[in-house]
Design an enzyme around this catalytic site. Structure first.
Site, PDB file in Angstrom:
ATOM      1  N   ARG A 118     -29.769 -34.534  -7.679  1.00 39.22           N
ATOM      2  CA  ARG A 118     -28.672 -34.530  -6.710  1.00 39.22           C
ATOM      3  C   ARG A 118     -29.019 -35.565  -5.641  1.00 39.22           C
ATOM      4  NH1 ARG A 118     -32.351 -30.787  -5.426  1.00 39.22           N
ATOM      5  NH2 ARG A 118     -32.793 -30.363  -3.225  1.00 39.22           N
ATOM      6  N   HIS A 147     -30.337 -34.079 -32.936  1.00 40.47           N
ATOM      7  CA  HIS A 147     -29.832 -32.964 -33.737  1.00 40.47           C
ATOM      8  C   HIS A 147     -28.459 -32.536 -33.220  1.00 40.47           C
ATOM      9  CE1 HIS A 147     -33.805 -32.721 -35.481  1.00 40.47           C
ATOM     10  NE2 HIS A 147     -34.300 -32.702 -34.250  1.00 40.47           N
ATOM     11  N   LYS A 154     -30.875 -38.302  -0.075  1.00 41.80           N
ATOM     12  CA  LYS A 154     -30.782 -39.078   1.159  1.00 41.80           C
ATOM     13  C   LYS A 154     -29.848 -40.249   0.935  1.00 41.80           C
ATOM     14  CE  LYS A 154     -33.768 -40.791   4.895  1.00 41.80           C
ATOM     15  NZ  LYS A 154     -33.311 -39.758   5.842  1.00 41.80           N
ATOM     16  N   THR A 208     -28.837 -35.936 -15.290  1.00 36.01           N
ATOM     17  CA  THR A 208     -27.952 -35.530 -16.382  1.00 36.01           C
ATOM     18  C   THR A 208     -26.491 -35.879 -16.129  1.00 36.01           C
ATOM     19  OG1 THR A 208     -27.664 -33.332 -15.410  1.00 36.01           O
ATOM     20  CG2 THR A 208     -29.462 -33.601 -16.995  1.00 36.01           C
ATOM     21  N   LYS A 209     -26.194 -36.478 -14.977  1.00 35.96           N
ATOM     22  CA  LYS A 209     -24.793 -36.762 -14.665  1.00 35.96           C
ATOM     23  C   LYS A 209     -24.681 -38.118 -13.969  1.00 35.96           C
ATOM     24  CE  LYS A 209     -24.732 -34.556 -10.097  1.00 35.96           C
ATOM     25  NZ  LYS A 209     -24.095 -33.520  -9.248  1.00 35.96           N
TER      26      LYS A 209
END
Length: 224
Positions: A214, A148, A217, A198-199
């Protein structure tokens, strides 16, 4: 060993297997049956293309098989909806209950020695490319589109366009992970269970995880 082989043969849908091989390969190559399809696979549409960019051998690509102890594979149904391009670059095992949807403009590229254990979804409407030697656990979602559209207030600009996903070589993706549009991961990455990615990440040999993910380690490797 003999009983195990018999059970595997009984799980094959020869009708679906012959149909898919004959549809996408020439007759001589189709007889090798490089793609094996389980009885528990629902073929929703095959209006696109399936291509194998590797030497062909029987059963190199398995769809809808396997057995994970926490699932009942008899009721675990896989779905194939291929309206764009699905490209295999070698051997692949797509476990029971897994769903693949490739839209008309989508290009899904799967590297050699790829495995999904079970119950995962790949939704590709732009491009998703998965490297070699990757292992996906269960209940994983990869999606390069939001479906959407979201606009600015005067509707002159789409704010959430589809973006490619690239998964590097030798990535291990833990169960219940969500990987969204625009994500790139480098080689030798472990993604912890229940993460939302998401990145883009660029540093190899890491464990990433969390919501949002994130680096947890560094300087690690893993064994498949």
């Amino acid at each position: 060993m003999k009983n195990s082989l018999i059970f595997k043969i009984l799980e094959i849908s020869f009708l679906k297997t012959f149909y898919i091989n004959l549809k996408f390969l020439n007759f001589r190559n189709a007889l090798k049956m490089p793609i094996l399809v389980s009885k528990n696979v629902k073929i929703r549409s095959l209006n696109g293309n399936i291509t194998i960019e590797a030497p062909l051998k029987t059963g190199m690509i398995k769809i809808g098989f396997g057995d994970v102890a926490i699932f009942d594979k008899r009721t675990s149904r896989s779905i194939l909806q291929i309206n764009g391009n699905l490209i295999f670059r070698g051997e692949a095992s797509i476990g029971h209950g897994s769903k693949i949807s490739v839209g008309e403009s989508g290009n899904l590229v799967i590297g050699n020695n790829f495995r999904i254990t079970a119950e995962s979804e790949i939704i590709c409407y732009k491009r998703i490319e998965i490297g070699n030697d990757c292992l996906f656990s269960w209940k994983i979602l990869l999606m390069d589109t939001d479906f959407h559209k979201i606009f600015n207030l005067d509707k002159t600009m789409v704010l959430n366009i589809a973006k490619e996903i690239y998964i590097g070589d030798k990535n291990w993706v833990g169960c219940r992970t969500v990987i969204l549009k625009g994500v790139h991961t480098p080689a030798n990455t472990v993604i912890a269970a229940n993460s939302t990615v998401t990145k883009t990440f660029t540093k190899e040999n890491t464990i990433i995880g969390g919501n949002p993910a994130r680096i947890l380690k560094e300087n690690v490797t893993w064994e498949k």
